[in-house]
Write a protein that holds these residues in place. Structure first.
Motif, PDB file in Angstrom:
ATOM      1  N   GLY A   1     178.176  93.472  21.278  1.00  0.00           N
ATOM      2  CA  GLY A   1     179.184  92.220  21.678  1.00  0.00           C
ATOM      3  C   GLY A   1     179.707  91.747  20.550  1.00  0.00           C
ATOM      4  N   ILE A   2     179.071  91.395  19.478  1.00  0.00           N
ATOM      5  CA  ILE A   2     179.616  90.863  18.212  1.00  0.00           C
ATOM      6  C   ILE A   2     180.021  91.754  17.217  1.00  0.00           C
ATOM      7  CG2 ILE A   2     177.870  88.732  18.534  1.00  0.00           C
ATOM      8  CD1 ILE A   2     176.348  89.788  16.230  1.00  0.00           C
ATOM      9  N   GLY A   3     179.691  93.022  17.255  1.00  0.00           N
ATOM     10  CA  GLY A   3     179.803  94.106  16.344  1.00  0.00           C
ATOM     11  C   GLY A   3     181.165  95.180  16.513  1.00  0.00           C
ATOM     12  N   TRP A   4     181.372  95.331  17.815  1.00  0.00           N
ATOM     13  CA  TRP A   4     182.433  96.528  18.394  1.00  0.00           C
ATOM     14  C   TRP A   4     183.648  96.268  17.650  1.00  0.00           C
ATOM     15  CZ3 TRP A   4     181.396 100.858  20.939  1.00  0.00           C
ATOM     16  CH2 TRP A   4     182.395 101.158  21.473  1.00  0.00           C
ATOM     17  N   PRO A   5     184.230  97.312  17.349  1.00  0.00           N
ATOM     18  CA  PRO A   5     184.045  98.797  17.471  1.00  0.00           C
ATOM     19  C   PRO A   5     183.225  99.355  16.641  1.00  0.00           C
ATOM     20  CG  PRO A   5     186.158  98.524  16.517  1.00  0.00           C
ATOM     21  CD  PRO A   5     185.672  97.302  16.655  1.00  0.00           C
ATOM     22  N   GLU A   6     182.507  98.690  15.703  1.00  0.00           N
ATOM     23  CA  GLU A   6     181.649  99.112  14.906  1.00  0.00           C
ATOM     24  C   GLU A   6     180.293  98.839  15.572  1.00  0.00           C
ATOM     25  OE1 GLU A   6     181.918  97.266  11.138  1.00  0.00           O
ATOM     26  OE2 GLU A   6     183.924  98.152  10.540  1.00  0.00           O
ATOM     27  N   ARG A   7     179.250  99.983  15.184  1.00  0.00           N
ATOM     28  CA  ARG A   7     177.954  99.825  15.332  1.00  0.00           C
ATOM     29  C   ARG A   7     177.055  99.316  14.189  1.00  0.00           C
ATOM     30  NH1 ARG A   7     176.444 101.987  20.362  1.00  0.00           N
ATOM     31  NH2 ARG A   7     178.031 103.483  21.442  1.00  0.00           N
ATOM     32  N   ILE A   8     175.938  98.396  14.363  1.00  0.00           N
ATOM     33  CA  ILE A   8     175.117  97.683  13.387  1.00  0.00           C
ATOM     34  C   ILE A   8     174.000  98.584  13.399  1.00  0.00           C
ATOM     35  CG2 ILE A   8     174.054  95.595  12.949  1.00  0.00           C
ATOM     36  CD1 ILE A   8     177.110  95.686  13.582  1.00  0.00           C
ATOM     37  N   PRO A   9     173.775  99.166  12.136  1.00  0.00           N
ATOM     38  CA  PRO A   9     172.499 100.071  11.820  1.00  0.00           C
ATOM     39  C   PRO A   9     171.265  99.287  12.215  1.00  0.00           C
ATOM     40  CG  PRO A   9     174.068 100.136  10.195  1.00  0.00           C
ATOM     41  CD  PRO A   9     174.659  98.923  10.831  1.00  0.00           C
ATOM     42  N   ASP A  10     170.312 100.082  12.866  1.00  0.00           N
ATOM     43  CA  ASP A  10     169.074  99.353  13.106  1.00  0.00           C
ATOM     44  C   ASP A  10     169.158  98.250  14.086  1.00  0.00           C
ATOM     45  OD1 ASP A  10     167.767 101.833  11.861  1.00  0.00           O
ATOM     46  OD2 ASP A  10     168.251 100.901   9.960  1.00  0.00           O
ATOM     47  N   ALA A  11     170.061  98.063  15.015  1.00  0.00           N
ATOM     48  CA  ALA A  11     170.040  96.613  15.662  1.00  0.00           C
ATOM     49  C   ALA A  11     168.967  96.546  16.472  1.00  0.00           C
ATOM     50  CB  ALA A  11     171.253  96.608  16.489  1.00  0.00           C
ATOM     51  N   ALA A  12     168.455  97.729  16.904  1.00  0.00           N
ATOM     52  CA  ALA A  12     167.330  97.692  17.838  1.00  0.00           C
ATOM     53  C   ALA A  12     166.446  98.906  17.606  1.00  0.00           C
ATOM     54  CB  ALA A  12     167.616  97.509  19.410  1.00  0.00           C
ATOM     55  N   PRO A  13     165.189  98.891  18.257  1.00  0.00           N
ATOM     56  CA  PRO A  13     164.506 100.049  18.128  1.00  0.00           C
ATOM     57  C   PRO A  13     165.276 101.290  18.882  1.00  0.00           C
ATOM     58  CG  PRO A  13     163.008  98.186  18.747  1.00  0.00           C
ATOM     59  CD  PRO A  13     164.470  97.693  18.878  1.00  0.00           C
ATOM     60  N   ALA A  14     164.667 102.550  18.407  1.00  0.00           N
ATOM     61  CA  ALA A  14     165.258 103.996  19.049  1.00  0.00           C
ATOM     62  C   ALA A  14     163.947 104.336  19.673  1.00  0.00           C
ATOM     63  CB  ALA A  14     165.820 104.556  18.048  1.00  0.00           C
ATOM     64  N   PHE A  15     164.348 105.340  20.378  1.00  0.00           N
ATOM     65  CA  PHE A  15     163.176 106.137  21.136  1.00  0.00           C
ATOM     66  C   PHE A  15     162.476 106.982  20.109  1.00  0.00           C
ATOM     67  CE2 PHE A  15     165.760 105.374  25.144  1.00  0.00           C
ATOM     68  CZ  PHE A  15     164.753 105.060  25.689  1.00  0.00           C
ATOM     69  N   ASP A  16     161.149 107.092  20.352  1.00  0.00           N
ATOM     70  CA  ASP A  16     160.291 108.167  19.564  1.00  0.00           C
ATOM     71  C   ASP A  16     160.280 109.462  20.678  1.00  0.00           C
ATOM     72  OD1 ASP A  16     158.558 109.688  18.452  1.00  0.00           O
ATOM     73  OD2 ASP A  16     156.796 108.323  18.404  1.00  0.00           O
ATOM     74  N   TRP A  17     161.011 110.353  20.353  1.00  0.00           N
ATOM     75  CA  TRP A  17     161.307 111.470  21.110  1.00  0.00           C
ATOM     76  C   TRP A  17     159.998 112.297  21.096  1.00  0.00           C
ATOM     77  CZ3 TRP A  17     164.568 110.693  24.946  1.00  0.00           C
ATOM     78  CH2 TRP A  17     165.417 109.812  24.793  1.00  0.00           C
ATOM     79  N   SER A  18     159.188 112.017  20.136  1.00  0.00           N
ATOM     80  CA  SER A  18     157.945 113.051  19.915  1.00  0.00           C
ATOM     81  C   SER A  18     156.898 112.654  20.782  1.00  0.00           C
ATOM     82  CB  SER A  18     157.340 112.975  18.545  1.00  0.00           C
ATOM     83  OG  SER A  18     156.878 111.888  18.328  1.00  0.00           O
ATOM     84  N   THR A  19     156.987 111.586  21.530  1.00  0.00           N
ATOM     85  CA  THR A  19     156.119 111.040  22.628  1.00  0.00           C
ATOM     86  C   THR A  19     156.563 111.227  23.990  1.00  0.00           C
ATOM     87  OG1 THR A  19     155.470 109.078  20.860  1.00  0.00           O
ATOM     88  CG2 THR A  19     154.799 108.934  23.227  1.00  0.00           C
ATOM     89  N   ALA A  20     155.466 111.833  24.832  1.00  0.00           N
ATOM     90  CA  ALA A  20     155.945 111.894  26.175  1.00  0.00           C
ATOM     91  C   ALA A  20     156.067 110.735  27.192  1.00  0.00           C
ATOM     92  CB  ALA A  20     154.968 112.877  26.722  1.00  0.00           C
ATOM     93  N   SER A  21     157.245 110.732  27.730  1.00  0.00           N
ATOM     94  CA  SER A  21     157.325 109.716  28.709  1.00  0.00           C
ATOM     95  C   SER A  21     158.026 109.957  30.183  1.00  0.00           C
ATOM     96  CB  SER A  21     158.449 108.575  28.027  1.00  0.00           C
ATOM     97  OG  SER A  21     159.728 109.176  27.825  1.00  0.00           O
ATOM     98  N   THR A  22     157.898 109.420  31.102  1.00  0.00           N
ATOM     99  CA  THR A  22     158.383 109.503  32.326  1.00  0.00           C
ATOM    100  C   THR A  22     159.467 108.455  32.662  1.00  0.00           C
ATOM    101  OG1 THR A  22     156.460 110.615  33.112  1.00  0.00           O
ATOM    102  CG2 THR A  22     157.711 109.916  34.784  1.00  0.00           C
ATOM    103  N   TRP A  23     160.716 108.986  33.225  1.00  0.00           N
ATOM    104  CA  TRP A  23     161.622 108.086  33.745  1.00  0.00           C
ATOM    105  C   TRP A  23     161.824 108.201  35.186  1.00  0.00           C
ATOM    106  CZ3 TRP A  23     166.261 108.395  29.737  1.00  0.00           C
ATOM    107  CH2 TRP A  23     165.724 108.102  28.085  1.00  0.00           C
ATOM    108  N   GLU A  24     161.849 107.248  36.037  1.00  0.00           N
ATOM    109  CA  GLU A  24     161.707 107.276  37.395  1.00  0.00           C
ATOM    110  C   GLU A  24     163.150 106.618  37.753  1.00  0.00           C
ATOM    111  OE1 GLU A  24     157.131 107.021  38.888  1.00  0.00           O
ATOM    112  OE2 GLU A  24     157.852 105.336  37.526  1.00  0.00           O
TER     113      GLU A  24
END
Length: 425
Positions: free
Chosen positions: A303-326
């Motif tokens: 909202g405040i940065g577009w069209p640029e992205r703010i580095p490390d604005a929020a956590p990212a997924f850890d794709w090495s950990t299994a998860s289930t999306w329903e």
């Protein structure tokens, strides 16, 4: 649906791409959106500077601390009786800093007070206005920001919902950037194609604390039950709206207004993990989903940065950990709010304002123990039905909205009181 640019949010258009540090006005600074936005700003002082803050005035110590840390020029409170307490708190912080040699050397900020104070700040010189106010009282600041030519980072969905035609008439292409997680997700996914390529918008819902329960089950839930959201930490009104799924109904109306997609092409699906924030289905059969762990700093950064992205604005997924999306279909019988929202959205005019105002009154009654949980939507439905044919249409005016809201609030209070009296008889 035409392929013309939407008069509101459009990921292909940057309303203002001015380089350098952006000056931002934060409305609702002591709420959930405001505090997280300030966290982002403080972590990226090379990109952002907050010039003014507005809040209700219920958390004076926090507001004074924010003003001091940010060195803002102006602070606004809606409650005029909070001015002296705020002035004292500000003076204490400035004097303490100067005594320790850590002061910013600037003067105390100017204090604005009253119901129009936030609206004044929304029109003040800045690059972006972040409207994080809760409720339809955010309409006037939204209109003021747009009229002043500011980029509007919109977290106050109610202002768009109750004043849709008014907002659309003022907004230039790309001037509004949505901050709701669902609409920020749609905004990003829509960047992958043209509007003519879009078949469907899919808005996800966590299902709230009562996912899987029947309407009969919901008769016995308490205030504490409703406030125990399984995914998000929000204020009490928004949390109850998430429990009734009114919040999702409002988001359907908002998606329609933002992207000019017909209501019959906006679907709601339940996604308990809240990882996928929404999806866009394209005409070739492909679907793009925007996904992050549940954290509002990501949408705020868009909202405040577009069209640029703010580095490390929020956590990212850890794709090495299994998860289930329903994903599950919505139970319209237990949660009738989404279909009712579609109905009032299609009616247009003052109907969305009546829906929203009646709901705000009913949520307040529920939180105060004067209305059962199912009574919220029962009462809102009764008020919407009684309101009948809406006024205003595409020529909606601010007085139309205010008059409809006043009537809806009064009628909701009457019906809620009647239901309570009958329950106790």
């Amino acid at each position: 649906m035409s392929d013309r640019p939407s008069p509101l949010a459009d990921p292909h258009i940057a309303f203002d791409t001015t380089e350098g540090r952006r000056d931002i006005v934060v409305l609702g600074s002591t709420g959930s959106i405001g505090t997280q936005a300030i966290d982002l700003v403080l972590r990226h002082p090379d990109r952002f500077r907050v010039t003014a803050l507005a809040a209700s005035g219920s958390r004076i110590d926090l507001l004074a601390e924010q003003a001091h840390r940010l060195g803002v020029a102006q602070v606004a409170v809606a409650r005029e009786e909070a001015v002296e307490e705020l002035r004292t708190a500000l003076k204490a912080r400035w004097e303490s800093s100067r005594a320790s040699g850590a002061g910013n050397g600037g003067p105390l900020p100017e204090i604005l007070a009253g119901p129009d104070a936030a609206t004044q700040l929304a029109a003040s010189p800045c690059h972006t206005v972040l409207n994080g106010i809760t409720g339809s009282i955010g309409l006037a600041p939204t209109l003021a920001a747009l009229e002043a030519g500011r980029t509007l980072a919109l977290a106050n969905k109610e202002s768009l919902i109750v004043g849709g035609p008014l907002v659309k008439a003022l907004a230039q292409p790309g001037q509004i950037i949505p901050v709701d997680s669902e609409h920020a997700a749609l905004f990003q996914a829509l960047a992958a194609g043209t509007r003519a390529d879009v078949r469907k918008l899919v808005v996800t819902a966590s299902g709230g604390p009562f996912r899987g329960r029947t309407r009969a089950d919901l008769e016995r839930v308490t205030r504490e039950d409703a406030l125990a959201h399984p995914t998000w930490a929000m204020g009490p009104v928004i949390t109850v709206n998430s429990a009734t799924l009114v919040n999702k109904g409002l988001e359907v109306i908002e998606a329609h207004l933002l992207y000019d997609i017909p209501f019959d092409r906006i679907e709601v699906v339940v996604h308990p993990q809240s990882y996928v924030h929404s999806m866009v289905e394209f005409t070739d059969g492909s679907t793009l989903a925007q996904a992050t762990p549940p954290d509002m700093r990501g949408p705020i950064a868009i909202g405040i940065g577009w069209p640029e992205r703010i580095p490390d604005a929020a956590p990212a997924f850890d794709w090495s950990t299994a998860s289930t999306w329903e994903f599950f279909p919505l139970d319209d019988e237990a949660f009738p709010s989404v279909n009712l929202a579609r109905h009032v959205g299609e009616l247009g005019g003052t109907a969305p304002a009546v829906f929203n105002a009646a709901n705000e009154e009913c949520v307040e009654a529920f939180l105060a123990g004067r209305l059962p949980f199912n009574g919220i939507m029962d009462t809102v439905t009764a008020v919407v039905t009684e309101h009948g044919r809406p006024s205003g249409g595409t020529s909606l005016t601010v007085p139309d909205v205010l008059e409809a809201e006043t009537w809806a609030r009064a009628r909701a209070r009457e019906l809620a009181a009647k239901a309570t009296a009958e329950a106790r008889a």
